[in-house]
Design a protein around this motif. Structure first.
Motif, PDB file in Angstrom:
ATOM      1  N   ALA A  23       0.828  -1.205   0.000  1.00 47.12           N
ATOM      2  CA  ALA A  23       0.000   0.000   0.000  1.00 47.12           C
ATOM      3  C   ALA A  23       0.867   1.263   0.000  1.00 47.12           C
ATOM      4  O   ALA A  23       0.561   2.247  -0.679  1.00 47.12           O
ATOM      5  CB  ALA A  23      -0.948   0.003   1.197  1.00 47.12           C
ATOM      6  N   TYR A  24       1.964   1.239   0.779  1.00 44.85           N
ATOM      7  CA  TYR A  24       2.858   2.412   0.798  1.00 44.85           C
ATOM      8  C   TYR A  24       3.407   2.689  -0.602  1.00 44.85           C
ATOM      9  O   TYR A  24       3.419   3.829  -1.071  1.00 44.85           O
ATOM     10  CB  TYR A  24       4.039   2.181   1.753  1.00 44.85           C
ATOM     11  N   ALA A  26       2.141   1.577  -3.445  1.00 46.66           N
ATOM     12  CA  ALA A  26       1.031   1.872  -4.356  1.00 46.66           C
ATOM     13  C   ALA A  26       0.643   3.343  -4.309  1.00 46.66           C
ATOM     14  O   ALA A  26       0.398   3.985  -5.334  1.00 46.66           O
ATOM     15  CB  ALA A  26      -0.175   0.992  -4.006  1.00 46.66           C
ATOM     16  N   ARG A  27       0.606   3.902  -3.098  1.00 40.75           N
ATOM     17  CA  ARG A  27       0.254   5.317  -2.951  1.00 40.75           C
ATOM     18  C   ARG A  27       1.232   6.210  -3.699  1.00 40.75           C
ATOM     19  O   ARG A  27       0.835   7.177  -4.349  1.00 40.75           O
ATOM     20  CB  ARG A  27       0.314   5.710  -1.469  1.00 40.75           C
ATOM     21  N   ALA A  30       0.663   5.943  -7.421  1.00 40.58           N
ATOM     22  CA  ALA A  30      -0.516   6.718  -7.805  1.00 40.58           C
ATOM     23  C   ALA A  30      -0.155   8.197  -7.866  1.00 40.58           C
ATOM     24  O   ALA A  30      -0.545   8.915  -8.789  1.00 40.58           O
ATOM     25  CB  ALA A  30      -1.664   6.468  -6.824  1.00 40.58           C
ATOM     26  N   LEU A  36      -0.555   1.121 -11.657  1.00 43.82           N
ATOM     27  CA  LEU A  36      -0.189  -0.138 -10.985  1.00 43.82           C
ATOM     28  C   LEU A  36      -1.132  -1.238 -11.447  1.00 43.82           C
ATOM     29  O   LEU A  36      -2.324  -1.211 -11.173  1.00 43.82           O
ATOM     30  CB  LEU A  36      -0.255   0.024  -9.469  1.00 43.82           C
ATOM     31  N   LEU A  37      -0.585  -2.219 -12.164  1.00 43.07           N
ATOM     32  CA  LEU A  37      -1.390  -3.267 -12.784  1.00 43.07           C
ATOM     33  C   LEU A  37      -1.819  -4.307 -11.759  1.00 43.07           C
ATOM     34  O   LEU A  37      -2.959  -4.727 -11.707  1.00 43.07           O
ATOM     35  CB  LEU A  37      -0.536  -3.954 -13.855  1.00 43.07           C
ATOM     36  N   GLN A  38      -0.868  -4.774 -10.939  1.00 44.50           N
ATOM     37  CA  GLN A  38      -1.191  -5.774  -9.940  1.00 44.50           C
ATOM     38  C   GLN A  38      -0.111  -5.860  -8.875  1.00 44.50           C
ATOM     39  O   GLN A  38       0.982  -5.347  -9.047  1.00 44.50           O
ATOM     40  CB  GLN A  38      -1.443  -7.140 -10.553  1.00 44.50           C
ATOM     41  N   VAL A  39      -0.492  -6.475  -7.779  1.00 46.77           N
ATOM     42  CA  VAL A  39       0.447  -6.770  -6.702  1.00 46.77           C
ATOM     43  C   VAL A  39       0.511  -8.283  -6.585  1.00 46.77           C
ATOM     44  O   VAL A  39      -0.528  -8.952  -6.603  1.00 46.77           O
ATOM     45  CB  VAL A  39      -0.018  -6.184  -5.356  1.00 46.77           C
ATOM     46  N   HIS A  40       1.703  -8.805  -6.454  1.00 42.27           N
ATOM     47  CA  HIS A  40       1.885 -10.237  -6.399  1.00 42.27           C
ATOM     48  C   HIS A  40       2.706 -10.532  -5.157  1.00 42.27           C
ATOM     49  O   HIS A  40       3.725  -9.897  -4.944  1.00 42.27           O
ATOM     50  CB  HIS A  40       2.665 -10.630  -7.660  1.00 42.27           C
ATOM     51  N   THR A  41       2.275 -11.451  -4.323  1.00 39.07           N
ATOM     52  CA  THR A  41       3.038 -11.819  -3.130  1.00 39.07           C
ATOM     53  C   THR A  41       3.488 -13.258  -3.252  1.00 39.07           C
ATOM     54  O   THR A  41       2.657 -14.147  -3.476  1.00 39.07           O
ATOM     55  CB  THR A  41       2.174 -11.683  -1.866  1.00 39.07           C
ATOM     56  N   GLU A  55       7.334 -12.985 -15.489  1.00 43.04           N
ATOM     57  CA  GLU A  55       5.981 -12.650 -15.966  1.00 43.04           C
ATOM     58  C   GLU A  55       5.707 -11.162 -15.837  1.00 43.04           C
ATOM     59  O   GLU A  55       5.163 -10.533 -16.729  1.00 43.04           O
ATOM     60  CB  GLU A  55       4.931 -13.443 -15.168  1.00 43.04           C
ATOM     61  N   ARG A  59       4.883  -7.886 -18.717  1.00 40.96           N
ATOM     62  CA  ARG A  59       3.687  -7.031 -18.758  1.00 40.96           C
ATOM     63  C   ARG A  59       3.988  -5.564 -18.535  1.00 40.96           C
ATOM     64  O   ARG A  59       3.307  -4.691 -19.034  1.00 40.96           O
ATOM     65  CB  ARG A  59       2.700  -7.454 -17.651  1.00 40.96           C
TER      66      ARG A  59
ATOM     67  N   LEU B  13      -4.929  -1.180  -5.277  1.00 35.75           N
ATOM     68  CA  LEU B  13      -3.852  -0.792  -6.197  1.00 35.75           C
ATOM     69  C   LEU B  13      -3.537   0.698  -6.101  1.00 35.75           C
ATOM     70  O   LEU B  13      -2.488   1.147  -6.542  1.00 35.75           O
ATOM     71  CB  LEU B  13      -4.211  -1.163  -7.633  1.00 35.75           C
ATOM     72  N   LEU B  14      -4.461   1.468  -5.567  1.00 36.95           N
ATOM     73  CA  LEU B  14      -4.183   2.896  -5.341  1.00 36.95           C
ATOM     74  C   LEU B  14      -3.548   3.111  -3.977  1.00 36.95           C
ATOM     75  O   LEU B  14      -3.134   4.216  -3.645  1.00 36.95           O
ATOM     76  CB  LEU B  14      -5.479   3.715  -5.440  1.00 36.95           C
ATOM     77  N   GLY B  15      -3.486   2.057  -3.175  1.00 37.71           N
ATOM     78  CA  GLY B  15      -2.881   2.188  -1.847  1.00 37.71           C
ATOM     79  C   GLY B  15      -3.817   2.842  -0.842  1.00 37.71           C
ATOM     80  O   GLY B  15      -3.400   3.210   0.241  1.00 37.71           O
ATOM     81  N   ILE B  18      -5.003  -0.994   2.833  1.00 38.79           N
ATOM     82  CA  ILE B  18      -3.965  -2.006   3.038  1.00 38.79           C
ATOM     83  C   ILE B  18      -4.638  -3.369   3.000  1.00 38.79           C
ATOM     84  O   ILE B  18      -5.722  -3.548   3.561  1.00 38.79           O
ATOM     85  CB  ILE B  18      -3.256  -1.776   4.386  1.00 38.79           C
ATOM     86  N   VAL B  39      -0.173 -14.676  -3.207  1.00 43.64           N
ATOM     87  CA  VAL B  39      -1.308 -13.769  -3.135  1.00 43.64           C
ATOM     88  C   VAL B  39      -1.206 -12.860  -4.343  1.00 43.64           C
ATOM     89  O   VAL B  39      -0.132 -12.360  -4.659  1.00 43.64           O
ATOM     90  CB  VAL B  39      -1.270 -12.902  -1.861  1.00 43.64           C
ATOM     91  N   HIS B  40      -2.320 -12.654  -4.982  1.00 42.37           N
ATOM     92  CA  HIS B  40      -2.330 -11.858  -6.195  1.00 42.37           C
ATOM     93  C   HIS B  40      -3.385 -10.769  -6.007  1.00 42.37           C
ATOM     94  O   HIS B  40      -4.498 -11.078  -5.607  1.00 42.37           O
ATOM     95  CB  HIS B  40      -2.738 -12.791  -7.334  1.00 42.37           C
ATOM     96  N   THR B  41      -3.045  -9.528  -6.272  1.00 40.30           N
ATOM     97  CA  THR B  41      -4.017  -8.450  -6.147  1.00 40.30           C
ATOM     98  C   THR B  41      -4.249  -7.825  -7.514  1.00 40.30           C
ATOM     99  O   THR B  41      -3.286  -7.419  -8.176  1.00 40.30           O
ATOM    100  CB  THR B  41      -3.514  -7.350  -5.194  1.00 40.30           C
ATOM    101  N   VAL B  42      -5.509  -7.767  -7.932  1.00 41.21           N
ATOM    102  CA  VAL B  42      -5.836  -7.091  -9.194  1.00 41.21           C
ATOM    103  C   VAL B  42      -6.920  -6.048  -8.934  1.00 41.21           C
ATOM    104  O   VAL B  42      -7.570  -6.064  -7.876  1.00 41.21           O
ATOM    105  CB  VAL B  42      -6.330  -8.091 -10.271  1.00 41.21           C
ATOM    106  N   ARG B  48      -8.429  -8.837 -16.376  1.00 40.12           N
ATOM    107  CA  ARG B  48      -7.250  -9.250 -15.616  1.00 40.12           C
ATOM    108  C   ARG B  48      -7.610 -10.261 -14.529  1.00 40.12           C
ATOM    109  O   ARG B  48      -6.827 -11.159 -14.227  1.00 40.12           O
ATOM    110  CB  ARG B  48      -6.554  -8.026 -15.017  1.00 40.12           C
TER     111      ARG B  48
END
Lengths: 421, 421
Positions: A23-24, A26-27, A30, A36-41, A55, A59, B13-15, B18, B39-42, B48
């Motif tokens: 989130a930090y 991502a902000r 923005a 930001l397309l995606q977050v992957h953990t 991958e 992208r 994705l905008l943060g 959280i 974990v995947h965030t879209v 997507r």
């Protein structure tokens, strides 16, 4: 430009740590206008990290990793990224010197030493609070992988000081953000009051829920920093007009910052007397360097006996009204001021919970008193809805205390809707 | 069984938000012994989401989505999952009845109505606090997609009441984790000392850097919780043997937790006297509910005058040795104990910085004294390498103070390498 975040750490997949880092980052993305397309953990697993990295680079131009830069064997982000990009790791002299300075006379073990290695061609991001540097690694035509540390105490300074400027310079546009800080208004109400501004394209206006506060970020893009800043100014003035005196400052570091600065300007001093907050108010004031000019005495009077002996709270007040009462808060604030010779005495007494509540004095009930030689102001916090927990109750009480003082110091209504009856 | 989480929401994705949901779900999966792969965030983007869902089902038997189940147009998780799996949406009678009950006499709009539609063959998870039900959708041989709501207030009850039992019945293994907490050893050194254990398959042993501390997690899998716990016990004993008395507890909530609990057991009390930490030590002790039994008095003596008047620190000590000295720390600790009648007095005086340092007394120098009626123990923290900042200096000083007291209370060496000369 498109970006992705790749967070690395088995502790995230076990749910031990909430992924606030994403989130930090991502902000900031923005704020920079990056998509930001995606977050992957993924966990501390080189194979899965390598797959996810390849991958993501297929992208997006920018891939930002968080975590896995430390000294242990689990920390394999840098090694994996170097391998995916086919870059050797090289000793980075500046980082090695920083590591040596950090360890002083102590020896640097092999696993610590690896922190000074960076992929060939990387731009280093110094770690101003820890040992593992971050970096930006070129990843082919217009592509970069940014490696950032996981612990927020290390991530945040590196993000703001090095990573954001790096991305800004790729992006060719300067962005300036100002944060308008408020206390005493919810995000929902604020969003309604600011509705005429939140559709703006440049500067953008966005609300954020802070730590029991609400922030409004005003962000402008322009070709230079000063042009961007100039764009923010009239909008900040509009935000102030729309929200009124719940705004306590712009780009300030919390209510304590405003209070200490204003006391310094006025040449006045404060003493504190705390029961349920147990030193948190004094701690917040002394968070600010230079607080010693305005703060000399703090009394943590957790026991009734301490309230009597250190602050001179009369026994009959404690007997008649109890320790959690407007009368006791007032006597504590007066005692703190008189015992210390300070300009202001500020006192907090309440029931932080989870135990200790009763029908007449429920958990969450807190009295806050501010006293000068002429007057006493009071706020009473009544529990509302669900009990927010001991920590939030204590934090909120100290924020109210600081808000009362900042209002007194700037000539505003001190008690508002919270006056004690 | 392998699992993945797919979090859906542009706000992530905008943060603005959280992703705590992922951690809540991850914890439950770990407890069930399911292996969370990633974990995947879209964002709220059907294309997507569909791609990510198809990829996840290719890797893992269980895919859990959070978010996107509400009534607005942005909420498209259920529709997208149904499409990916080739299942029609059907009215789910129970959910429609619940929706009718929720709205009472008010009409149900079309977008609210869509919440009562579920993919064909899904097992519904009722929403006990909101309108959107979740569900488990069969996704081919042994595969399931679980749809859960985004708001934590809705997610958590549904997760615990319906989703976890559903998964439990699919899977038969239990995981138990214990956290061994230490103070006074770095993660690098600890990893070397624990090298004989970190290759273990069951229980696994992993180190984590905490807040200026170091934690060791021991995690075991077995068919029952008690069997898993029994597996951890000998390994925790080995960790204690390898690391020695830097281990301050297992599954405890910080040094303050151990100190308050041990004082309660012994029927002893503590008073604090703080200069540079400005109330933080008192705050940490009073973080613990029930601290009032063992802590009645805290003195925040930021000014020299306060040290003299409240604690009786002799003027000649302040004149000869200065406020930041072993002699002043000792006098403060004794004063706090004597003024309060507590069993122990604990004092901290130092230079938290960034200003106020000199050649002989550099920023980061802190004296900590613990006093009982018979003896005084001292630690002196010398700045090493780079200045870690005011907040970390203050936090570290209070951790040392708590560590000294926990060592005194448990009969260990109190001063160690930090004794003042």
């Amino acid at each position: 430009m498109q970006a992705e975040i790749l967070s690395v750490g088995t502790e995230l997949l076990l749910g031990h740590t909430i992924n606030a880092d994403a989130a930090y980052v991502a902000r900031e993305l923005a704020g920079l206008g990056l998509d930001l397309l995606q977050v992957h953990t993924v966990g501390d697993n080189a194979g899965r990290l390598a797959t996810a990295m390849a991958e993501a680079l297929g992208r997006s131009e920018i891939v930002i990793t968080t975590g896995g830069l430390g000294p242990t064997e689990d920390d394999l982000t840098k090694e994996t990224v170097a391998q995916v990009l086919g870059l050797p790791l090289e000793v980075h002299t500046d980082s090695l010197n920083r590591l040596r300075a950090y360890f002083g006379d102590r020896p640097i073990s092999a696993n610590q030493y690896k922190q000074a290695m960076l992929p060939q061609g990387a731009v280093a991001f110094p770690n101003d609070v820890g040992t593992a540097p971050g970096c930006a690694v070129p990843a082919g035509e217009g592509h970069y992988v940014l490696l950032l540390p996981g612990p927020p105490a290390e991530l945040l300074p590196m993000l703001h000081t090095y990573a954001v400027p790096f991305l800004q310079q790729l992006h060719q546009e300067v962005i300036q953000s100002c944060m308008v800080k408020t206390f005493g208004i919810g995000e929902g109400v604020a969003a309604l009051q600011l509705a005429s501004l939140t559709g703006n394209a440049n500067p953008t206006v966005a609300t954020y829920a802070g730590d029991m506060e609400m922030y409004v970020r005003v962000t402008a893009k322009a070709s230079t920093a000063s042009a961007a800043l100039a764009l923010t100014e009239p909008v900040i003035a509009q935000v102030r007009t729309l929200l009124g005196d719940v705004v306590y400052g712009v780009d300030v570091d919390g209510l304590e910052d405003v209070v200490v600065t204003t006391l310094l300007q006025r040449g006045e001093t404060l003493a504190t007397a705390e029961s349920c907050t147990g030193g948190l108010l004094a701690k917040r004031i002394t968070d600010r360097p230079g607080a010693s000019e305005v703060f000399g005495y703090g009394f943590v009077t957790y026991a009734n006996e301490a309230k009597k002996r250190l602050l001179g709270v009369p026994e009959h007040i404690l007997d008649t009204h109890g320790a959690v009462s407007a009368a006791t808060a007032t006597a504590m604030a007066r005692g703190a001021r008189e015992q210390s010779g300070a300009t202001y005495g500020m006192a907090i007494t309440g029931i932080a919970g989870p135990g200790g509540g009763s029908v007449h004095k429920p958990v969450g009930l807190v009295y806050i008193a501010l006293n000068d030689s002429a007057h006493t102001w009071l706020r009473v916090l009544q529990p509302q809805g669900r009990y927010p927990g001991r920590e939030r109750t204590r934090r909120l009480a100290t924020s109210h205390a600081l808000d009362m003082l900042r209002r007194r110091l700037t000539g505003l209504d001190v008690e508002g809707a919270w006056a004690a009856h």
